[in-house]
Design a protein around this motif. Structure first.
Motif, mmCIF file in Angstrom:
data_model
loop_
_atom_site.group_PDB
_atom_site.id
_atom_site.type_symbol
_atom_site.label_atom_id
_atom_site.label_comp_id
_atom_site.label_asym_id
_atom_site.label_seq_id
_atom_site.Cartn_x
_atom_site.Cartn_y
_atom_site.Cartn_z
ATOM 1 N N THR A 1 0.827 -1.204 0.000
ATOM 2 C CA THR A 1 0.000 0.000 0.000
ATOM 3 C C THR A 1 0.860 1.253 0.000
ATOM 4 O OG1 THR A 1 -1.746 -1.170 1.203
ATOM 5 C CG2 THR A 1 -1.816 1.235 1.224
ATOM 6 N N VAL A 2 1.892 1.280 0.829
ATOM 7 C CA VAL A 2 2.766 2.451 0.905
ATOM 8 C C VAL A 2 3.464 2.686 -0.432
ATOM 9 C CG1 VAL A 2 4.858 3.348 1.985
ATOM 10 C CG2 VAL A 2 3.096 2.301 3.388
ATOM 11 N N ALA A 3 3.949 1.604 -1.064
ATOM 12 C CA ALA A 3 4.629 1.758 -2.350
ATOM 13 C C ALA A 3 3.679 2.290 -3.423
ATOM 14 C CB ALA A 3 5.232 0.418 -2.777
ATOM 15 N N LEU A 4 2.461 1.734 -3.485
ATOM 16 C CA LEU A 4 1.503 2.188 -4.488
ATOM 17 C C LEU A 4 1.016 3.604 -4.198
ATOM 18 C CD1 LEU A 4 -0.602 -1.075 -4.941
ATOM 19 C CD2 LEU A 4 1.172 -0.177 -6.454
ATOM 20 N N LEU A 5 0.861 3.947 -2.922
ATOM 21 C CA LEU A 5 0.435 5.301 -2.561
ATOM 22 C C LEU A 5 1.486 6.319 -2.969
ATOM 23 C CD1 LEU A 5 -1.703 7.043 -1.199
ATOM 24 C CD2 LEU A 5 -0.568 6.613 0.994
ATOM 25 N N ALA A 6 2.756 5.963 -2.814
ATOM 26 C CA ALA A 6 3.822 6.860 -3.268
ATOM 27 C C ALA A 6 3.764 7.058 -4.773
ATOM 28 C CB ALA A 6 5.179 6.305 -2.856
ATOM 29 N N GLY B 1 -14.418 8.722 -17.580
ATOM 30 C CA GLY B 1 -14.930 8.429 -16.259
ATOM 31 C C GLY B 1 -13.832 7.961 -15.324
ATOM 32 N N ALA B 2 -14.263 7.454 -14.149
ATOM 33 C CA ALA B 2 -13.277 7.016 -13.156
ATOM 34 C C ALA B 2 -12.428 5.869 -13.694
ATOM 35 C CB ALA B 2 -13.991 6.603 -11.868
ATOM 36 N N TRP B 3 -13.081 4.884 -14.339
ATOM 37 C CA TRP B 3 -12.328 3.747 -14.871
ATOM 38 C C TRP B 3 -11.447 4.186 -16.033
ATOM 39 C CZ3 TRP B 3 -10.195 -0.605 -14.119
ATOM 40 C CH2 TRP B 3 -9.836 -1.441 -15.181
ATOM 41 N N GLY B 4 -11.939 5.078 -16.867
ATOM 42 C CA GLY B 4 -11.138 5.574 -17.984
ATOM 43 C C GLY B 4 -9.911 6.330 -17.509
ATOM 44 N N ARG B 5 -10.077 7.152 -16.465
ATOM 45 C CA ARG B 5 -8.922 7.879 -15.924
ATOM 46 C C ARG B 5 -7.913 6.924 -15.295
ATOM 47 N NH1 ARG B 5 -13.070 11.216 -14.047
ATOM 48 N NH2 ARG B 5 -12.753 10.513 -11.897
ATOM 49 N N PHE B 6 -8.417 5.877 -14.635
ATOM 50 C CA PHE B 6 -7.499 4.916 -14.039
ATOM 51 C C PHE B 6 -6.713 4.187 -15.130
ATOM 52 C CE2 PHE B 6 -6.592 0.527 -12.810
ATOM 53 C CZ PHE B 6 -5.855 0.728 -11.657
ATOM 54 N N ARG B 7 -7.383 3.788 -16.196
ATOM 55 C CA ARG B 7 -6.719 3.020 -17.245
ATOM 56 C C ARG B 7 -5.767 3.877 -18.061
ATOM 57 N NH1 ARG B 7 -10.661 0.230 -21.460
ATOM 58 N NH2 ARG B 7 -10.988 2.451 -21.886
ATOM 59 N N ALA B 8 -6.107 5.149 -18.294
ATOM 60 C CA ALA B 8 -5.299 5.994 -19.169
ATOM 61 C C ALA B 8 -4.230 6.788 -18.435
ATOM 62 C CB ALA B 8 -6.201 6.959 -19.941
ATOM 63 N N VAL B 9 -4.469 7.081 -17.163
ATOM 64 C CA VAL B 9 -3.547 7.960 -16.432
ATOM 65 C C VAL B 9 -2.910 7.249 -15.245
ATOM 66 C CG1 VAL B 9 -3.324 10.124 -15.150
ATOM 67 C CG2 VAL B 9 -4.858 9.996 -17.124
ATOM 68 N N ALA C 1 1.175 5.249 -14.842
ATOM 69 C CA ALA C 1 2.125 5.814 -13.886
ATOM 70 C C ALA C 1 2.492 4.813 -12.798
ATOM 71 C CB ALA C 1 1.524 7.073 -13.248
ATOM 72 N N LEU C 2 1.561 3.912 -12.470
ATOM 73 C CA LEU C 2 1.812 2.931 -11.409
ATOM 74 C C LEU C 2 2.501 1.673 -11.904
ATOM 75 C CD1 LEU C 2 -1.366 2.815 -9.116
ATOM 76 C CD2 LEU C 2 0.913 3.658 -8.550
ATOM 77 N N ARG C 3 2.532 1.433 -13.210
ATOM 78 C CA ARG C 3 3.030 0.157 -13.724
ATOM 79 C C ARG C 3 4.449 -0.174 -13.262
ATOM 80 N NH1 ARG C 3 2.547 0.995 -18.845
ATOM 81 N NH2 ARG C 3 0.417 0.224 -19.061
ATOM 82 N N PRO C 4 5.408 0.763 -13.326
ATOM 83 C CA PRO C 4 6.756 0.406 -12.842
ATOM 84 C C PRO C 4 6.780 0.046 -11.361
ATOM 85 C CG PRO C 4 6.820 2.396 -14.190
ATOM 86 C CD PRO C 4 5.384 2.112 -13.915
#
Length: 312
Positions: A192-197, A216-224, A228-231
């Motif tokens: 959680t701490v790593a992903l929150l950072a 929407g919320a899902w679109g923003r999560f998938r596109a933005v 950014a979180l993948r690495p």
């Protein structure tokens, strides 16, 4: 001074290629790094090499005869040891069963804690508590939770009228799932701490631009959010898998590998061979196999990182 003369003189003063420093500078750099390298060599590399060498001997506890070099005999015996491969299969089930739900739950919790909520600071502090507790303490605490007579889990089941409860840690069908639940709870704060950072390093302007485009919320999560979180997600998942596969203390306190070996992880099996039965050489061979598995996982992780860097 003419422009050509100035250019020639500037070219003569141009620094050399990177890494072409003077030998004295390189010696000083090694001297500065040496205090950090010595503990690694003494406490990590040295025991690793000694363990690899021990795997090719017949070393045993309390043996009066000198230790003999047996070559690959321990590894040949290991290939036909069904108990070890059963523990290896259990270790993989444990590592996957803990790592995947741990990541999904930690991702949801990180997204929640990233919102502008009241008492967010308190929620973040409470989320880290399992991470701050030693594994032995976590194991003792959850043994009390799973206690068949006075544990809070069985008491809740009885109060809800769902039955009389059961002995979770000694049942053949429930021991491994019960231990997996504890592993998820204990390791989720770190993820959680790593992903929150990673979430906090995402620019809010990108989310605003995506929202203006109608996402929407899902679109923003998938596109933005996810790009950014993948690495971070790849790194923390690989580290968690390695950490979980090498688990020892938590499962040792909860079940000691029982019942009937249903929770005997590879590290527990090697520990029993070495310190219960005194087969140091054979246990070292098991350790070499586990090191090889971890090395393969790290290789896949590094290849994935390199490919990701090339794509970017």
């Amino acid at each position: 001074m003419t422009l050509a003369t100035a250019t020639t003189r500037a070219g003569k003063r141009a620094p050399g290629p990177p890494g072409g420093g003077r030998p004295a500078d390189r010696g000083a750099a090694w001297f500065l790094v040496l205090p950090a390298l010595i503990p690694i060599l003494v406490l990590s590399v040295g025991p690793l090499l000694y363990g690899i060498a021990l795997a090719f001997t017949d070393s045993q506890a309390g043996r009066t005869a000198p230790t003999q070099w047996v070559g690959a005999l321990n590894f040949q015996d290991l290939l036909h040891d069904t108990l070890f491969w059963d523990s290896f299969r259990i270790g993989l089930l444990w590592a996957v069963g803990v790592t995947v739900p741990q990541f999904l739950l930690a991702l949801g919790l990180a997204l929640l804690l990233n919102q502008n909520l009241r008492f967010r600071w308190l929620a973040r502090a409470l989320a880290i508590i399992p991470w701050a507790m030693p594994e032995v303490v976590v194991g003792i605490m959850w043994r009390l939770v799973y206690n068949p007579d006075a544990g809070i889990l069985n008491e809740t089941i009885r109060d809800l009228g769902l039955g009389d409860g059961r002995d979770w840690l000694t049942g053949l069908a429930t021991a491994l799932p019960a231990v997996i639940v504890v592993g998820i709870w204990a390791g989720m704060p770190q993820t959680t701490v790593a992903l929150l950072a990673g979430l906090q390093n995402t620019s809010p302007e990108l989310h605003e631009a995506a929202a203006l485009d109608g996402a929407g919320a899902w679109g923003r999560f998938r596109a933005v959010t996810w790009p950014a979180l993948r690495p971070v997600a790849l790194a923390i998942t690989a580290l968690n898998f390695i950490w979980n596969f090498n688990s020892f203390a938590l499962v040792y306190v909860l079940t000691n590998g029982g019942p009937g070996g249903r929770t005997r992880l590879p590290m527990l099996f090697a520990y029993e061979e070495a310190f219960r039965y005194g087969q140091f050489g054979y246990a070292a061979a098991m350790g070499c196999v586990m090191v090889a598995v971890i090395s393969v996982i790290l290789a896949f992780y590094l290849v994935g990182r390199l490919k990701g860097g090339d794509e970017q």
